[in-house]
Design a protein around this motif. Structure first.
Motif, mmCIF file in Angstrom:
data_model
loop_
_atom_site.group_PDB
_atom_site.id
_atom_site.type_symbol
_atom_site.label_atom_id
_atom_site.label_comp_id
_atom_site.label_asym_id
_atom_site.label_seq_id
_atom_site.Cartn_x
_atom_site.Cartn_y
_atom_site.Cartn_z
ATOM 1 N N LEU A 157 -68.514 17.412 -1.308
ATOM 2 C CA LEU A 157 -68.789 15.989 -0.885
ATOM 3 C C LEU A 157 -69.223 15.975 0.468
ATOM 4 N N GLU A 158 -68.947 16.974 1.393
ATOM 5 C CA GLU A 158 -69.173 16.499 2.715
ATOM 6 C C GLU A 158 -70.749 17.116 2.755
ATOM 7 N N VAL A 159 -71.262 17.828 2.057
ATOM 8 C CA VAL A 159 -72.625 18.449 2.150
ATOM 9 C C VAL A 159 -73.605 17.475 1.644
ATOM 10 N N VAL A 160 -73.102 17.053 0.412
ATOM 11 C CA VAL A 160 -73.888 16.064 -0.570
ATOM 12 C C VAL A 160 -73.959 14.708 0.427
ATOM 13 N N LEU A 161 -73.096 14.215 0.980
ATOM 14 C CA LEU A 161 -72.982 13.088 1.767
ATOM 15 C C LEU A 161 -74.081 13.167 2.943
ATOM 16 N N THR A 162 -74.019 14.545 3.628
ATOM 17 C CA THR A 162 -74.980 14.710 4.528
ATOM 18 C C THR A 162 -76.707 14.788 3.846
ATOM 19 N N ILE A 163 -76.702 15.425 2.657
ATOM 20 C CA ILE A 163 -78.087 15.357 2.305
ATOM 21 C C ILE A 163 -78.413 13.658 2.029
ATOM 22 N N LEU A 167 -81.654 12.964 4.211
ATOM 23 C CA LEU A 167 -82.605 13.062 3.400
ATOM 24 C C LEU A 167 -83.009 11.899 2.111
ATOM 25 N N GLY A 168 -81.978 11.198 2.108
ATOM 26 C CA GLY A 168 -82.058 10.201 0.972
ATOM 27 C C GLY A 168 -81.641 10.415 -0.143
ATOM 28 N N GLU A 169 -80.912 9.606 -1.017
ATOM 29 C CA GLU A 169 -80.366 9.827 -2.443
ATOM 30 C C GLU A 169 -81.376 10.391 -3.424
ATOM 31 N N VAL A 178 -74.695 16.544 -9.783
ATOM 32 C CA VAL A 178 -74.412 16.319 -8.501
ATOM 33 C C VAL A 178 -74.387 14.824 -8.115
ATOM 34 N N LYS A 179 -75.469 14.130 -8.484
ATOM 35 C CA LYS A 179 -75.495 12.708 -8.126
ATOM 36 C C LYS A 179 -74.431 11.928 -8.710
#
Length: 217
Positions: A157-163, A167-169, A178-179
């Motif tokens: 979650l930490e990494v995906v929130l950063t992305i 960089l946008g959804e 992952v989405k």
């Protein structure tokens, strides 16, 4: 129970500790280290075993090392698996998220665009397909291991929130699992509460980078 996190006024290496405490429903307060003299005082008092932040004061103990602290608090919240096999899987996948996350940690410190360009070229094509596959293999519940939130999920979650933020959804479109995972995690009551609270700090910016450097150097 008094729990206090000592760190700079940003996410950095403390963010996974915050997420673990939030998901384990452990209330905590924060003391921000903004000046070199604060940092030197903590070291002089012997509270920073390796001379580094973050540090958590917990029941008279001074806990250090972010991944170890995350495991400690995840254990308090029963987020490490239901048996030996699950615990091993969760730990392996959590460590993978630490490698993945390390690509974004220098954001701002080694440039803003430069770090993102590097992450897009190397880390994201390497790790996102793996975690997308693992989520798919575990079924439709939206978690990496088992049927509830684990430390591995918090790490991802930490990494995906950063992305999503940097960089946008739409960046996650090629990785539907992952989405969906992101949506599932954001709907978790404890995690949602944390993400909307003042406990969650801002992303790295010039002010934060300058402040951290003034403390450390």
């Amino acid at each position: 129970m008094s729990v206090t996190l000592y760190y700079f006024d940003g996410r950095g290496k403390a963010e996974i500790v915050r997420l673990a405490m939030a998901a384990a429903n452990i209330p905590f307060t924060q003391e921000f280290v903004r000046e070199k003299k604060q940092f030197e005082a903590l070291r002089a008092e012997g509270k920073l075993l390796f001379g580094q932040l973050p540090m958590v004061e917990y029941e008279g103990h001074h806990l250090v090392q972010s991944a170890s602290m995350a495991r400690f608090f995840a254990d308090k919240g029963d987020l490490l698996g239901s048996d030996e096999e699950e615990r091993l899987k969760i730990d392996i996948l959590f460590e993978g998220t630490r490698d993945f996350n390390s690509s974004f940690m220098p954001y701002g410190f080694l440039g803003f665009k430069e770090v993102l360009d590097s992450a897009k070229a190397t880390a994201m094509p390497r790790y996102l397909p793996i975690y997308n596959f693992l989520l798919s293999r575990n079924g439709s519940n939206g978690y990496l291991v088992g049927s509830k939130v684990s430390l591995a999920d918090l790490g991802l979650l930490e990494v995906v929130l950063t992305i999503e933020e940097l960089l946008g959804e739409d960046t996650l479109k090629p990785y539907p699992e992952v989405k969906n995972f992101l949506k599932t995690m954001k709907s978790n009551e404890l995690i949602s509460k944390y993400l909307k609270s003042e406990l969650r700090r801002r992303k790295n910016d010039e002010k934060y980078v300058t402040e951290v450097k003034s403390v450390l150097y």
